[in-house]
Scaffold this motif. Structure first.
Motif, short mmCIF file in Angstrom:
data_model
loop_
_atom_site.label_atom_id
_atom_site.label_comp_id
_atom_site.label_asym_id
_atom_site.label_seq_id
_atom_site.Cartn_x
_atom_site.Cartn_y
_atom_site.Cartn_z
N LYS A 113 0.87 -1.19 0.00
CA LYS A 113 0.00 0.00 0.00
C LYS A 113 0.90 1.23 0.00
O LYS A 113 1.06 1.94 0.99
CB LYS A 113 -0.92 -0.02 1.22
CG LYS A 113 -1.89 -1.20 1.22
CD LYS A 113 -2.82 -1.15 2.43
CE LYS A 113 -3.81 -2.31 2.39
NZ LYS A 113 -4.73 -2.28 3.57
N TYR A 114 1.51 1.46 -1.16
CA TYR A 114 2.60 2.42 -1.24
C TYR A 114 2.15 3.86 -1.01
O TYR A 114 2.86 4.63 -0.35
CB TYR A 114 3.28 2.29 -2.60
CG TYR A 114 3.88 0.93 -2.84
CD1 TYR A 114 4.82 0.39 -1.96
CD2 TYR A 114 3.50 0.16 -3.94
CE1 TYR A 114 5.37 -0.88 -2.18
CE2 TYR A 114 4.05 -1.10 -4.16
CZ TYR A 114 4.97 -1.61 -3.28
OH TYR A 114 5.51 -2.85 -3.49
N ALA A 115 1.02 4.24 -1.54
CA ALA A 115 0.57 5.63 -1.38
C ALA A 115 0.28 5.93 0.09
O ALA A 115 0.64 7.00 0.61
CB ALA A 115 -0.66 5.89 -2.24
N ASP A 116 -0.38 4.99 0.78
CA ASP A 116 -0.67 5.19 2.20
C ASP A 116 0.61 5.20 3.02
O ASP A 116 0.77 6.00 3.96
CB ASP A 116 -1.60 4.08 2.71
CG ASP A 116 -3.01 4.18 2.13
OD1 ASP A 116 -3.40 5.30 1.72
OD2 ASP A 116 -3.70 3.15 2.06
N ALA A 117 1.54 4.31 2.68
CA ALA A 117 2.82 4.28 3.38
C ALA A 117 3.57 5.59 3.17
O ALA A 117 4.17 6.14 4.10
CB ALA A 117 3.65 3.11 2.87
N SER A 118 3.54 6.10 1.94
CA SER A 118 4.22 7.37 1.63
C SER A 118 3.68 8.50 2.48
O SER A 118 4.44 9.32 3.01
CB SER A 118 4.03 7.68 0.14
OG SER A 118 4.53 8.96 -0.17
#
Length: 331
Positions: free
Chosen positions: A48-53
């Motif tokens: 969940k790259y966008a949330d992690a970012s």
């Protein structure tokens, strides 16, 4: 070409600023950096790259010296295909990271990121965020100039420069030092203005409002003022008192008193506001309850008695002069 780049820059800045302008900038008020890194890493591992970012960026604001947040942010942004932001995060990590084994791997990832960014700029010029490196150098220089001049808020101030850097996505450990220095000056200036107003000095409304805003800016950039929950309503009350709204002023002074009951000055200012609002009896009742042995309570008692009748006033004055404060025997 130049006008198009400028248009793109301004559009991108407006979009970013809209999300960040009213939020804390740097320091503990942003959140718990370690917890944010832990949660962001979990999201990254779940792809969940966008949330992690989003969480890892917040971690770099909460503690700009926490280096793992930058590398995690860079990799999360790469996963989310935020190439320009990923390159910026890699560079921020490499600027401060020690010469460890991870460094060579990160350097390789940055080089790949920069190749992808270069290709993207050629293909989709109008959709790739502009390079703000030179602009951020100027903003940082402007920050320190404004800080030196003690211009903390408003146009061309240190506060505005820092807020713009955050809104435009600047990354770097030096952001922490900038926030701490700005916060310290905000606390010092707000404390000085608060003390002057508390002592009865005629501080102009503009300076009272500035002190109130500096309390918020101190919290948003670093360490909050220790007694902000009392100082803030007091300053709000002083503004209201000076602008003719004594009723609302006494409400604010009451809030200050509740937050700091040991400060007798807040109670006296509440009595002053009640008196100005025409409630002299209420002012006396409050003072008799809160500060029964204060000489100002006796003066209020005389004033209330004089309002009842000249005889009552004279009698209360006599009691004050010869019973409460008896004259010393002459030698």
């Amino acid at each position: 070409m130049r006008s198009e780049t400028r248009r793109l820059l301004m559009t991108w800045v407006v979009l970013v600023c809209g999300a960040a302008w009213a939020q804390p900038l740097v320091g503990p008020s942003v959140g718990n950096a370690d917890a944010l890194v832990a949660e962001g890493t979990k999201l990254y591992n779940k792809r969940k790259y966008a949330d992690a970012s989003r969480l890892l960026l917040q971690a770099t604001r909460a503690n700009p010296t926490l280096l793992p947040a930058y590398l995690g942010l860079a990799r999360a942004r790469m996963g989310a295909k935020e190439t320009a932001g990923a390159c910026a995060a890699y560079k921020a990590w490499l600027r401060s990271a020690p010469d460890v084994q991870e460094r060579r791997k990160a350097q390789g990832e940055l080089e790949l990121c920069e190749r992808q960014l270069k290709a993207a700029r050629k293909k989709k010029k109008n959709k790739v965020p502009p390079d703000l490196t030179a602009r951020h150098v100027e903003l940082k220089a402007g920050f320190f100039e404004a800080l030196e001049a003690r211009k903390l808020r408003g146009a061309d101030s240190a506060g505005e420069a820092l807020r713009t850097l955050v809104a435009e996505g600047y990354l770097g450990a030096d952001l922490g030092e900038m926030g701490q220095r700005l916060s310290a000056q905000c606390r010092a200036t707000a404390g000085e203005l608060h003390q002057r107003a508390l002592a009865g000095e005629a501080v102009p409304v503009t300076q009272l409002r500035e002190a109130r805003e500096l309390l918020d800016l101190a919290k948003d950039t670093g360490e909050p003022v220790a007694q902000a929950d009392a100082q803030a309503p007091f300053l709000d009350g002083m503004v209201l008192l000076q602008t003719g709204d004594a009723n609302r002023a006494q409400e604010q002074f009451a809030r200050a008193t509740t937050a700091a009951p040991e400060r007798s000055e807040y109670k006296v200012w509440r009595a002053t506001a009640l008196q100005r609002a025409g409630d002299l009896g209420g002012a006396l009742a409050m003072m008799e309850q809160e500060l029964p042995n204060d000489p100002r309570t006796d003066l209020l008692r005389v004033a209330v008695a004089q309002g009842t009748s000249p005889e009552a006033g004279a009698k209360e004055l006599e009691r004050l002069l010869f019973q409460r404060y008896p004259p010393t025997a002459s030698r």
